[in-house]
Design a protein around this motif. Structure first.
Motif, PDB file in Angstrom:
ATOM      1  N   GLN A   1      -1.400   7.657   4.385  1.00  0.00           N
ATOM      2  CA  GLN A   1      -0.520   8.770   4.752  1.00  0.00           C
ATOM      3  C   GLN A   1      -1.220   9.728   5.715  1.00  0.00           C
ATOM      4  N   GLN A   2      -2.514   9.920   5.541  1.00  0.00           N
ATOM      5  CA  GLN A   2      -3.234  10.833   6.418  1.00  0.00           C
ATOM      6  C   GLN A   2      -3.398  10.269   7.828  1.00  0.00           C
ATOM      7  N   VAL A   3      -3.335   8.934   7.972  1.00  0.00           N
ATOM      8  CA  VAL A   3      -3.279   8.340   9.314  1.00  0.00           C
ATOM      9  C   VAL A   3      -2.045   8.864  10.044  1.00  0.00           C
ATOM     10  N   PHE A   4      -0.917   8.868   9.348  1.00  0.00           N
ATOM     11  CA  PHE A   4       0.351   9.334   9.905  1.00  0.00           C
ATOM     12  C   PHE A   4       0.321  10.839  10.144  1.00  0.00           C
ATOM     13  N   LEU A   5      -0.132  11.601   9.150  1.00  0.00           N
ATOM     14  CA  LEU A   5      -0.063  13.054   9.223  1.00  0.00           C
ATOM     15  C   LEU A   5      -0.978  13.636  10.300  1.00  0.00           C
ATOM     16  N   THR A   6      -2.199  13.101  10.419  1.00  0.00           N
ATOM     17  CA  THR A   6      -3.099  13.612  11.452  1.00  0.00           C
ATOM     18  C   THR A   6      -2.567  13.282  12.844  1.00  0.00           C
ATOM     19  N   SER A   7      -1.960  12.099  13.003  1.00  0.00           N
ATOM     20  CA  SER A   7      -1.356  11.743  14.283  1.00  0.00           C
ATOM     21  C   SER A   7      -0.172  12.657  14.584  1.00  0.00           C
ATOM     22  N   LEU A   8       0.606  12.984  13.566  1.00  0.00           N
ATOM     23  CA  LEU A   8       1.724  13.906  13.729  1.00  0.00           C
ATOM     24  C   LEU A   8       1.242  15.265  14.230  1.00  0.00           C
TER      25      LEU A   8
ATOM     26  N   LEU B   1       6.357   5.002  14.887  1.00  0.00           N
ATOM     27  CA  LEU B   1       7.234   4.849  13.722  1.00  0.00           C
ATOM     28  C   LEU B   1       8.149   6.056  13.563  1.00  0.00           C
ATOM     29  N   GLN B   2       9.413   5.768  13.302  1.00  0.00           N
ATOM     30  CA  GLN B   2      10.356   6.803  12.917  1.00  0.00           C
ATOM     31  C   GLN B   2      11.447   6.166  12.079  1.00  0.00           C
ATOM     32  N   GLY B   3      12.285   7.009  11.490  1.00  0.00           N
ATOM     33  CA  GLY B   3      13.353   6.490  10.652  1.00  0.00           C
ATOM     34  C   GLY B   3      12.831   5.768   9.420  1.00  0.00           C
ATOM     35  N   LYS B   4      13.457   4.660   9.066  1.00  0.00           N
ATOM     36  CA  LYS B   4      13.085   3.925   7.855  1.00  0.00           C
ATOM     37  C   LYS B   4      11.682   3.341   7.944  1.00  0.00           C
ATOM     38  N   ASP B   5      11.247   2.962   9.140  1.00  0.00           N
ATOM     39  CA  ASP B   5       9.890   2.424   9.273  1.00  0.00           C
ATOM     40  C   ASP B   5       8.845   3.483   8.931  1.00  0.00           C
ATOM     41  N   ALA B   6       9.092   4.725   9.335  1.00  0.00           N
ATOM     42  CA  ALA B   6       8.171   5.816   8.990  1.00  0.00           C
ATOM     43  C   ALA B   6       8.121   6.007   7.478  1.00  0.00           C
ATOM     44  N   LEU B   7       9.300   5.961   6.831  1.00  0.00           N
ATOM     45  CA  LEU B   7       9.349   6.102   5.375  1.00  0.00           C
ATOM     46  C   LEU B   7       8.593   4.977   4.687  1.00  0.00           C
ATOM     47  N   LYS B   8       8.814   3.743   5.124  1.00  0.00           N
ATOM     48  CA  LYS B   8       8.125   2.597   4.522  1.00  0.00           C
ATOM     49  C   LYS B   8       6.612   2.734   4.669  1.00  0.00           C
ATOM     50  N   PHE B   9       6.177   3.197   5.834  1.00  0.00           N
ATOM     51  CA  PHE B   9       4.743   3.350   6.080  1.00  0.00           C
ATOM     52  C   PHE B   9       4.137   4.391   5.138  1.00  0.00           C
ATOM     53  N   LEU B  10       4.830   5.498   4.952  1.00  0.00           N
ATOM     54  CA  LEU B  10       4.320   6.557   4.082  1.00  0.00           C
ATOM     55  C   LEU B  10       4.352   6.151   2.608  1.00  0.00           C
TER      56      LEU B  10
END
Length: 409
Positions: free
Chosen positions: A259-266, A232-241
């Motif tokens: 959100q922590q799913v995204f952040l830990t992967s980041l 995910l990046q761009g608007k899809d990343a925003l929607k996910f968060l």
């Protein structure tokens, strides 16, 4: 003796000698190859010099941009990279303002703190904590003069208020003061990001891989993802968060888990790619942050931002802990739908942060909005007779470490 006419061989030798010697010393004859290489290195030197000069101008322009869009904090001063010593405390605030964001985000006119995360990096640079505060958390508000641009009304102290509303009356600096009062920590650094900023930052890092145990169809954020893995990046990343209706029980606590799913992967991506040890990549990310975030005066030097990011370079993934402030719902009217801190557990976290002690989870618990997909392999077989880790946090505190892979649920 009669003069003898030199032979052709002698004439050639004499001509060579005449070229090899000057009136005041010997001059080495420059070959065609050496001349070409000399020109090449001069051109390279000029290009590198110009690049350094342009980079210096670019960094100066970024610093000016940060100062222009800066956040005013009482007692905040400009720092240099050499000042980044001791524990680091920084508050990250995600604003849900629609102003200047374009279409597709709804018509809300209020400005609230959609995301509030306290980042703490230990003085020895061996552990780090990202502590999320539920946006619906009811806490005491300290008195706060307006720190917003343009100025807002500010507010007097009150016994109880929703933490995300502090930004509406006094700006992000008031949100920081509220977190300071709640935790007892001094937080000198503040960064605020809006919807466009999230989009641009996710593009700058090239997207983040997340996994879903079930499809997400959220009519509020318009996120529509099938089960499985997605980058995910761009608007899809925003929607996910932003999504909460698409995960868990639809609450803000479930959104934090997601959100922590995204952040830990980041974090795993950044660490595996060696970004934190690569100055070029760090300056690229710092530049993206400077263009897309509002920062406190302590962060107006891009070199300071790079130094702070570099402080995480040696922190192992299992020592990066992502938590949410322990809280409970089920409150009576007029606070129904809100949550209150569970102080007996939350204060343990706050005290450890104040004392710069590492936070250790008794066990990973992703919360309702996520599930643990893959736990790291233990370094050694656990001893069943061993006593629990005395420094571990109490059971029931929600959170994971960066080396634990989680999936949205």
């Amino acid at each position: 003796m009669e003069n003898q006419t030199p032979t052709p061989k002698q004439s050639k030798r004499q001509a060579k000698k005449s070229r090899a010697f000057a009136r005041h010393g010997r001059i080495q004859v420059q070959t065609k190859a050496s001349a070409i290489w000399g020109i090449f290195f001069k051109v390279v030197g000029l290009v590198l010099g110009a690049a350094v000069a342009v980079s210096g101008i670019a960094i100066a322009d970024l610093s000016n941009t940060i100062r222009t869009n800066g956040i005013v904090l009482a007692g905040s001063t400009k720092l240099s990279p050499e000042d980044i010593a001791g524990p680091i405390n920084m508050l990250l605030v995600g604003s849900d303002t629609r102003e200047g964001q374009g279409e597709g985000y709804g018509n809300e006119t209020s400005v609230l703190a959609d995301v509030i995360i306290l980042l703490h990096v230990s003085a020895d640079r061996k552990s780090a904590t990202a502590l999320s505060f539920p946006r619906d958390l009811l806490v005491p508000w300290p008195a706060c003069p307006s720190t917003s641009i343009p100025p807002g009304p500010g507010y007097l102290p009150q016994s109880l208020g929703q933490i995300n509303a502090t930004i509406a009356n006094g700006g992000p600096g008031c949100t920081l003061l509220t977190v300071e009062a709640l935790t007892g920590l001094k937080i000198p650094h503040l960064a605020m990001i809006d919807f466009k900023g999230v989009i641009e930052m996710s593009n700058a890092i090239g997207g983040v891989e997340v996994c879903l145990t079930k499809p997400i169809k959220d009519q509020y954020t318009f996120l529509n993802l099938a089960a499985g893995k997605h980058v995910l990046q761009g608007k899809d990343a925003l929607k996910f968060l932003r999504t909460r209706h698409g995960v868990g029980d639809g609450s803000d606590l479930s959104r934090i888990s997601n959100q922590q799913v995204f952040l830990t992967s980041l974090v795993r991506k950044v660490k595996s790619a060696g970004v934190l040890g690569n100055p070029i990549y760090l300056y690229s990310l710092a530049s993206a942050a400077a263009r897309n975030m509002k920062l406190s005066e302590s962060l107006t030097d891009v070199n300071v931002m790079v130094a702070m990011a570099g402080a995480l370079k040696d922190v192992e993934l299992d020592k990066m802990v992502f938590l949410q402030v322990p809280s409970r719902g089920g409150l009576p009217a007029p606070y129904s739908g809100r949550v209150a801190p569970i102080y007996e557990k939350a204060n343990i976290i706050f005290e450890k942060l104040r004392n710069d002690e590492p936070l250790v989870l008794a066990e990973a618990n992703a919360g309702q909005g996520a599930v643990i997909a893959e736990s790291p392999a233990p370094s050694a077989s656990p001893d069943p007779s061993a006593s629990p880790n005395p420094s571990a946090l109490p059971e029931g505190i929600l959170g994971t470490t960066a080396d634990t892979k989680t999936c949205s649920n």
